[in-house]
Design a protein around this motif. Structure first.
Motif, PDB file in Angstrom:
ATOM      1  N   LEU A   1      48.844  42.445  35.240  1.00 46.39           N
ATOM      2  CA  LEU A   1      47.761  42.598  36.200  1.00 46.39           C
ATOM      3  C   LEU A   1      46.523  43.216  35.554  1.00 46.39           C
ATOM      4  O   LEU A   1      45.399  42.850  35.880  1.00 46.39           O
ATOM      5  CB  LEU A   1      48.224  43.435  37.387  1.00 46.39           C
ATOM      6  CG  LEU A   1      49.058  42.685  38.429  1.00 46.39           C
ATOM      7  CD1 LEU A   1      49.574  43.632  39.492  1.00 46.39           C
ATOM      8  CD2 LEU A   1      48.256  41.568  39.065  1.00 46.39           C
ATOM      9  N   ALA A   2      46.729  44.164  34.642  1.00 44.21           N
ATOM     10  CA  ALA A   2      45.590  44.748  33.926  1.00 44.21           C
ATOM     11  C   ALA A   2      44.884  43.679  33.105  1.00 44.21           C
ATOM     12  O   ALA A   2      43.649  43.637  33.033  1.00 44.21           O
ATOM     13  CB  ALA A   2      46.066  45.887  33.032  1.00 44.21           C
ATOM     14  N   ARG A   3      45.675  42.792  32.498  1.00 46.62           N
ATOM     15  CA  ARG A   3      45.088  41.701  31.718  1.00 46.62           C
ATOM     16  C   ARG A   3      44.309  40.748  32.625  1.00 46.62           C
ATOM     17  O   ARG A   3      43.218  40.279  32.268  1.00 46.62           O
ATOM     18  CB  ARG A   3      46.205  40.942  30.998  1.00 46.62           C
ATOM     19  CG  ARG A   3      45.739  39.839  30.051  1.00 46.62           C
ATOM     20  CD  ARG A   3      46.938  39.192  29.398  1.00 46.62           C
ATOM     21  NE  ARG A   3      47.835  38.644  30.397  1.00 46.62           N
ATOM     22  CZ  ARG A   3      49.109  38.328  30.155  1.00 46.62           C
ATOM     23  NH1 ARG A   3      49.641  38.559  28.977  1.00 46.62           N
ATOM     24  NH2 ARG A   3      49.855  37.800  31.113  1.00 46.62           N
ATOM     25  N   ASP A   4      44.850  40.460  33.820  1.00 41.14           N
ATOM     26  CA  ASP A   4      44.139  39.606  34.777  1.00 41.14           C
ATOM     27  C   ASP A   4      42.813  40.234  35.186  1.00 41.14           C
ATOM     28  O   ASP A   4      41.792  39.544  35.318  1.00 41.14           O
ATOM     29  CB  ASP A   4      45.002  39.369  36.011  1.00 41.14           C
ATOM     30  CG  ASP A   4      46.078  38.324  35.779  1.00 41.14           C
ATOM     31  OD1 ASP A   4      46.090  37.720  34.684  1.00 41.14           O
ATOM     32  OD2 ASP A   4      46.918  38.126  36.677  1.00 41.14           O
TER      33      ASP A   4
ATOM     34  N   ALA B   1      35.337  40.108  32.797  1.00 37.98           N
ATOM     35  CA  ALA B   1      34.470  39.447  31.818  1.00 37.98           C
ATOM     36  C   ALA B   1      33.743  38.257  32.440  1.00 37.98           C
ATOM     37  O   ALA B   1      32.530  38.084  32.260  1.00 37.98           O
ATOM     38  CB  ALA B   1      35.290  38.998  30.614  1.00 37.98           C
ATOM     39  N   ILE B   2      34.481  37.445  33.195  1.00 31.72           N
ATOM     40  CA  ILE B   2      33.877  36.268  33.819  1.00 31.72           C
ATOM     41  C   ILE B   2      32.888  36.677  34.896  1.00 31.72           C
ATOM     42  O   ILE B   2      31.785  36.111  35.003  1.00 31.72           O
ATOM     43  CB  ILE B   2      34.981  35.360  34.402  1.00 31.72           C
ATOM     44  CG1 ILE B   2      35.834  34.781  33.273  1.00 31.72           C
ATOM     45  CG2 ILE B   2      34.373  34.237  35.239  1.00 31.72           C
ATOM     46  CD1 ILE B   2      37.070  34.047  33.745  1.00 31.72           C
ATOM     47  N   PHE B   3      33.254  37.671  35.696  1.00 27.37           N
ATOM     48  CA  PHE B   3      32.405  38.078  36.806  1.00 27.37           C
ATOM     49  C   PHE B   3      31.095  38.695  36.304  1.00 27.37           C
ATOM     50  O   PHE B   3      30.021  38.413  36.844  1.00 27.37           O
ATOM     51  CB  PHE B   3      33.146  39.076  37.696  1.00 27.37           C
ATOM     52  CG  PHE B   3      32.423  39.413  38.963  1.00 27.37           C
ATOM     53  CD1 PHE B   3      32.465  38.542  40.039  1.00 27.37           C
ATOM     54  CD2 PHE B   3      31.698  40.584  39.085  1.00 27.37           C
ATOM     55  CE1 PHE B   3      31.787  38.833  41.216  1.00 27.37           C
ATOM     56  CE2 PHE B   3      31.022  40.883  40.247  1.00 27.37           C
ATOM     57  CZ  PHE B   3      31.061  40.012  41.317  1.00 27.37           C
TER      58      PHE B   3
ATOM     59  N   ALA C   1      36.025  33.583  41.046  1.00 28.97           N
ATOM     60  CA  ALA C   1      35.084  33.955  39.989  1.00 28.97           C
ATOM     61  C   ALA C   1      34.586  32.749  39.200  1.00 28.97           C
ATOM     62  O   ALA C   1      33.605  32.857  38.467  1.00 28.97           O
ATOM     63  CB  ALA C   1      35.751  34.945  39.032  1.00 28.97           C
ATOM     64  N   THR C   2      35.242  31.611  39.355  1.00 29.99           N
ATOM     65  CA  THR C   2      34.931  30.466  38.502  1.00 29.99           C
ATOM     66  C   THR C   2      34.501  29.230  39.285  1.00 29.99           C
ATOM     67  O   THR C   2      33.362  28.772  39.153  1.00 29.99           O
ATOM     68  CB  THR C   2      36.152  30.115  37.623  1.00 29.99           C
ATOM     69  OG1 THR C   2      37.316  29.948  38.462  1.00 29.99           O
ATOM     70  CG2 THR C   2      36.419  31.209  36.605  1.00 29.99           C
ATOM     71  N   VAL C   3      35.389  28.680  40.122  1.00 29.76           N
ATOM     72  CA  VAL C   3      35.117  27.380  40.759  1.00 29.76           C
ATOM     73  C   VAL C   3      33.922  27.435  41.715  1.00 29.76           C
ATOM     74  O   VAL C   3      32.965  26.660  41.554  1.00 29.76           O
ATOM     75  CB  VAL C   3      36.376  26.850  41.472  1.00 29.76           C
ATOM     76  CG1 VAL C   3      36.064  25.518  42.165  1.00 29.76           C
ATOM     77  CG2 VAL C   3      37.517  26.678  40.466  1.00 29.76           C
TER      78      VAL C   3
ATOM     79  N   ILE D   1      36.790  46.405  40.314  1.00 22.20           N
ATOM     80  CA  ILE D   1      37.650  45.811  39.286  1.00 22.20           C
ATOM     81  C   ILE D   1      37.917  46.793  38.154  1.00 22.20           C
ATOM     82  O   ILE D   1      39.031  46.878  37.634  1.00 22.20           O
ATOM     83  CB  ILE D   1      37.010  44.516  38.751  1.00 22.20           C
ATOM     84  CG1 ILE D   1      36.967  43.470  39.859  1.00 22.20           C
ATOM     85  CG2 ILE D   1      37.795  43.975  37.571  1.00 22.20           C
ATOM     86  CD1 ILE D   1      38.311  43.150  40.453  1.00 22.20           C
ATOM     87  N   ILE D   2      36.892  47.525  37.750  1.00 26.38           N
ATOM     88  CA  ILE D   2      37.091  48.527  36.688  1.00 26.38           C
ATOM     89  C   ILE D   2      38.101  49.571  37.139  1.00 26.38           C
ATOM     90  O   ILE D   2      38.979  49.986  36.362  1.00 26.38           O
ATOM     91  CB  ILE D   2      35.751  49.183  36.316  1.00 26.38           C
ATOM     92  CG1 ILE D   2      34.848  48.164  35.611  1.00 26.38           C
ATOM     93  CG2 ILE D   2      35.978  50.400  35.424  1.00 26.38           C
ATOM     94  CD1 ILE D   2      33.457  48.690  35.316  1.00 26.38           C
TER      95      ILE D   2
END
Length: 333
Positions: free
Chosen positions: A116-119, A125-127, A266-268, A296-297
């Motif tokens: 979950l931390a990796r997610d 990064a994307i956001f 965050a993407t589509v 998120i942080i």
């Protein structure tokens, strides 16, 4: 009254259709032997994130006015904001209130903290990248939407290759179009998925139109209405699913679903909005991005520690209240 009625009916149709879509897409994953991760974390997340994505798609592609297209931009920012605040807070509250019924000696969130931390780090990064694009205007910006679609494709590939799901979380509900069948036919699965998608598409167009009318009635910019009303309504499937799964002691599946839905949001929808709109932020959109980043942080820090208590997740929901207060203040000012 007619606008309110259409708004509620279209939202209800989206919720109901998504239940049918999620049910069918999970069976489709089983039929295609995609594995537990694809049918749960990826496909279920796609299904529950579909309403917000559909709202963004309809607004930016079929919107005839700048106000209608602004709804798509607001929806693309509002979805992650609601998921990162309200949805996670609901998990914390539900787990805390049900700890004794579940026979838990504590309120620890039993999940794969490292994953979950990796997610969260992927999403962050994307956001941040998509929010940064909203601060500048340049000719090549629409082409950068492709990078967000590629990022989601990479996320799905990683989940399918490296994910895992506990056996007790792999059980599927009977197909709604064939409830008595232990192994429903592929034709029924595809029929249910197709009809659900059609209902979602039609209901989303009605939903966007009513948001535009409500914004004019309240004298609010369209994207502010989309930031406050649309995400809370269309992200309800993730929130309700999380509540149900936590009550069953399956908080790992609940958080995986929310995490997967956040990656989609965050993407589509962002890629669609970047393709079809100038993607420039005003003050409320900037604040929405900043508050989502803070949430998120905080979540990344919690999961990175490897031991998360439900009470530590609850406060993240207050950040949405801060944003709502700012929007009200900004509108009055």
């Amino acid at each position: 009254m007619l606008t309110t009625l259409l708004f509620l009916l279209s939202a209800g149709a989206i919720y109901a259709a998504c239940e049918y879509f999620v049910n069918s897409v999970e069976w489709l994953g089983r039929k295609l032997a995609l594995g537990a991760t694809a049918t749960g974390t990826v496909l279920a997340a796609f299904g529950t994130a579909l309403p917000e994505s559909a709202v963004t798609f309809v607004a930016v592609i079929f919107g005839r006015t700048p106000q209608a297209r602004d709804i798509g931009v607001g929806a693309a920012l509002g979805g992650p904001l609601v998921l990162a605040t309200i949805a996670y807070a609901v998990v914390g509250v539900a787990l805390w209130m049900n700890r004794r019924r579940l026979g838990r000696p504590d309120a620890q969130v039993r999940v794969d903290h490292r994953r979950l931390a990796r997610d969260q780090s992927w999403f962050l990064a994307i956001f941040v990248a998509k929010c940064a694009l909203g601060l500048f205007a340049f000719a090549l910006k629409p082409w950068l939407g492709v990078l967000f679609l590629a990022a989601y494709a990479a996320y799905v590939w990683r989940e399918i290759r490296h994910g895992d799901t506990a056996p007790e979380e792999e059980a599927l509900e009977p197909l709604k179009f064939q409830p008595r069948a232990i192994d429903p036919s592929m034709a029924r699965v595809l029929l249910q998925a197709t009809l659900a998608l059609l209902v979602i598409a039609v209901a989303s167009r009605v939903f966007v139109a009513q948001l535009d009318v409500i914004g004019l009635a309240l004298h609010l910019p369209a994207h502010l209405v989309a930031l406050l009303l649309s995400p809370v309504a269309t992200e309800l499937p993730e929130t309700v699913n999380a509540l149900i799964w936590v009550r069953q002691g399956k908080e790992r599946l609940a958080l995986a679903n929310i995490s997967g839905a956040m990656m989609i949001q965050a993407t589509v929808p962002s890629a669609l909005a970047i393709f079809a709109t100038p993607w420039l932020f005003d003050a409320p959109l900037i604040v929405a991005g900043a508050i989502t980043t803070m949430a998120i942080i905080y979540l990344w820090w919690l999961f990175r520690r490897g031991c998360v208590d439900a009470r530590r997740i609850m406060p993240v929901g207050l950040l949405y209240g801060v944003f709502a207060a700012f929007v009200c203040w900004h509108a009055v000012g």
